[in-house]
Design a protein around this motif. Sequence first.
Motif, mmCIF file in Angstrom:
data_model
loop_
_atom_site.group_PDB
_atom_site.id
_atom_site.type_symbol
_atom_site.label_atom_id
_atom_site.label_comp_id
_atom_site.label_asym_id
_atom_site.label_seq_id
_atom_site.Cartn_x
_atom_site.Cartn_y
_atom_site.Cartn_z
ATOM 1 N N LEU A 301 5.071 -1.758 -0.226
ATOM 2 C CA LEU A 301 4.131 -1.650 0.887
ATOM 3 C C LEU A 301 4.576 -2.515 2.066
ATOM 4 O O LEU A 301 4.497 -2.098 3.231
ATOM 5 N N ARG A 302 5.062 -3.711 1.765
ATOM 6 C CA ARG A 302 5.560 -4.587 2.835
ATOM 7 C C ARG A 302 6.705 -3.917 3.577
ATOM 8 O O ARG A 302 6.775 -3.974 4.804
ATOM 9 N N ILE A 312 -4.059 1.535 10.370
ATOM 10 C CA ILE A 312 -5.348 2.055 9.932
ATOM 11 C C ILE A 312 -5.245 2.352 8.447
ATOM 12 O O ILE A 312 -4.320 3.053 8.021
ATOM 13 N N VAL A 313 -6.153 1.806 7.665
ATOM 14 C CA VAL A 313 -6.230 2.179 6.253
ATOM 15 C C VAL A 313 -7.385 3.171 6.142
ATOM 16 O O VAL A 313 -8.533 2.828 6.416
ATOM 17 N N PHE A 314 -7.029 4.392 5.801
ATOM 18 C CA PHE A 314 -7.954 5.523 5.881
ATOM 19 C C PHE A 314 -8.209 5.984 4.455
ATOM 20 O O PHE A 314 -7.437 6.738 3.886
ATOM 21 N N GLU A 315 -9.293 5.511 3.856
ATOM 22 C CA GLU A 315 -9.503 5.761 2.423
ATOM 23 C C GLU A 315 -10.834 6.451 2.154
ATOM 24 O O GLU A 315 -11.792 6.295 2.911
ATOM 25 N N VAL A 330 -4.299 -4.192 0.897
ATOM 26 C CA VAL A 330 -3.178 -4.064 1.830
ATOM 27 C C VAL A 330 -3.067 -5.343 2.660
ATOM 28 O O VAL A 330 -1.981 -5.898 2.841
ATOM 29 N N GLN A 331 -4.211 -5.827 3.131
ATOM 30 C CA GLN A 331 -4.188 -7.046 3.943
ATOM 31 C C GLN A 331 -3.691 -8.239 3.128
ATOM 32 O O GLN A 331 -2.920 -9.052 3.623
ATOM 33 N N ALA A 332 -4.109 -8.299 1.875
ATOM 34 C CA ALA A 332 -3.639 -9.398 1.025
ATOM 35 C C ALA A 332 -2.123 -9.303 0.825
ATOM 36 O O ALA A 332 -1.422 -10.313 0.831
ATOM 37 N N ARG A 341 -2.529 -5.728 12.942
ATOM 38 C CA ARG A 341 -3.985 -5.620 13.071
ATOM 39 C C ARG A 341 -4.427 -4.462 12.172
ATOM 40 O O ARG A 341 -3.819 -3.384 12.179
ATOM 41 N N VAL A 342 -5.471 -4.676 11.369
ATOM 42 C CA VAL A 342 -5.871 -3.646 10.401
ATOM 43 C C VAL A 342 -7.266 -3.121 10.706
ATOM 44 O O VAL A 342 -8.223 -3.887 10.836
#
Lengths: 388, 190
Positions: A301-302, A312-315, A330-332, A341-342
């Motif tokens: 992922l990184r 954008i995390v679109f779940e 994802v942010q972690a 920016r998320v």
Amino acid sequence: MRLALEGSQALARAVALCRPQVVAAYPITPQTHIVENIAKLVADGRLDCDFVSVESEHSAASVALGAACAGSRAYTASSSQGILLMSEVLFDISGLRVPVVMTCANRAVSGPLSIWNDHQDAMALRDSGWIQLYCADNQEAIDTTVQAFRIAESLELPVMVCVDGFALTHTLEGLTLPSQEQVDAFLPAYAFSRGLDSSQPISIGTLVSPDHFTEVRASHHNALLEALVEIPAVDALWQQMSGRGCGGLVEVRGDPEARVGILTLGSVLGTLEDAMDEYPDAPRARLIKLRAFRPFPVEALRQACAGLEALIVFERAFSPGGGGIVAAEVQAALYGHAMPRVLSYAAGLGGRDIGLDAYPRLMQALEAGGEGFRFFDLKPDALPEGGF
Amino acid sequence: MLEIRIHGRGGQGNVMAAYLLASAAIDEGREAQAFPAFGAERRGAPVTAFVRIADRPIRRRCQVLEPHFLIVQDPALLHVPGVTAGLKPGGAILSDGAPEPGFEAQLGCPVVRLPATRLAVEHLGRPVPNTALMAAFLTLTGILPVEALIRALGPRFKGDVLARNERLIEAAAGQVEAGLWQEAVNAARA
């Protein structure tokens, strides 16, 4: 050869090609057509398998667990409430490290009742210790199902193949099924190292004292981390044999050079890909397909997110009172690694359609700034006074 | 890409109609996709199904909100608000039932009527309008040969039922003007 098949019908045939010896299931929309088609293959004599009709999903999972322990390749499938009713047994299956494969035909969870698609059911099982692979289309669902048996059996871990209810299960399209020879060459005969054998009796799942429990959990965790190697390796091998891969752990599509990204799970990816063509004037985005949610592919992922300024995390699920489930992880994962920016979106809940215009709308939202959690396509006027 | 929306009621074979159309297209080497949007899962409830036919892979999974063509299996649904919503300019409607000239004039698009349920009762003994409507649709648009529909029925029906469906297809195809909607198809492809 491409065949016109409904997703569920194709999945049933893919499961049959894997030669399961026991299938136990209880019908629930939108999983029904999968197990109905498997039952028909068994009844027609085209699949040599014990199809066990059970009285509940709890029993379906229990039969699969027992069968896999007793030396049979076992499969089950469910959705929504069925997954939740199974959940007690699903923790047993994974905690005992038994290689069962199941399809989760993703559906919203009650209440209120909804038969339509979102990912809340599978996400509720995030911590159950199962591998979770999300399919972007029906071809991936077929190929991932075959791969799932190999991954499960090589690591002695159960695998949940997540397939969007209706959006995939009930969509007919042109699909390619592997040949029986391909699948036979890919899947070794089922073997379970701790299989039950009456001539050499052992017990599975007995009381574990505090002296050993942490080590049991740690070895389970380590096996899941090992799956971060096994999942892409199995995908690469299948690609070599069939000509079709599924993107390993994380796949980058769209514009790989773009500085803004959209991360998705499941079938909405194709809509966003088409939308990028339909809206050529909208900013270009890197589309990141998260195929493996458990184990969580931090390193992959990184790499996929490297150089992003905004993501954008679109779940299709969220944690009420918390926010985005995948977004938080994802942010972690990105923390300390050039953090973009998320913006975290819960989208398509309970089957709400996600149209092509989602793409320019998301790009506009990114341009408008801000971060944090929000609902996509929310109708504020339809909320109660005060918002709750 | 051609987009079609089918409206009917649970039990009329709406999803089957969509699947047949897409199957026929795939068997002819085209790209196609068909899927339903169920309401309540019971007979009589309004059901919508969608078909996309294209010459390149179809990746989108969203509903068809702006179809080129509407196929309506229960003529009463034509009067339900929202059913004709989003029909593209230049598009057309194929519906079961008898003509309603005054009402159809208000719809602002060509409407072709086929007594599909009556034909189905006549040939199959069952009130399922889907096969007849698909045969008429292929004849009107010319997007696929009617024989492709017969071939798509092959894996689903056998013997006498298949033969009756074939006769129904011939009868339905003969009741509409071949190629009448060809221009709309060309416009959609352009």
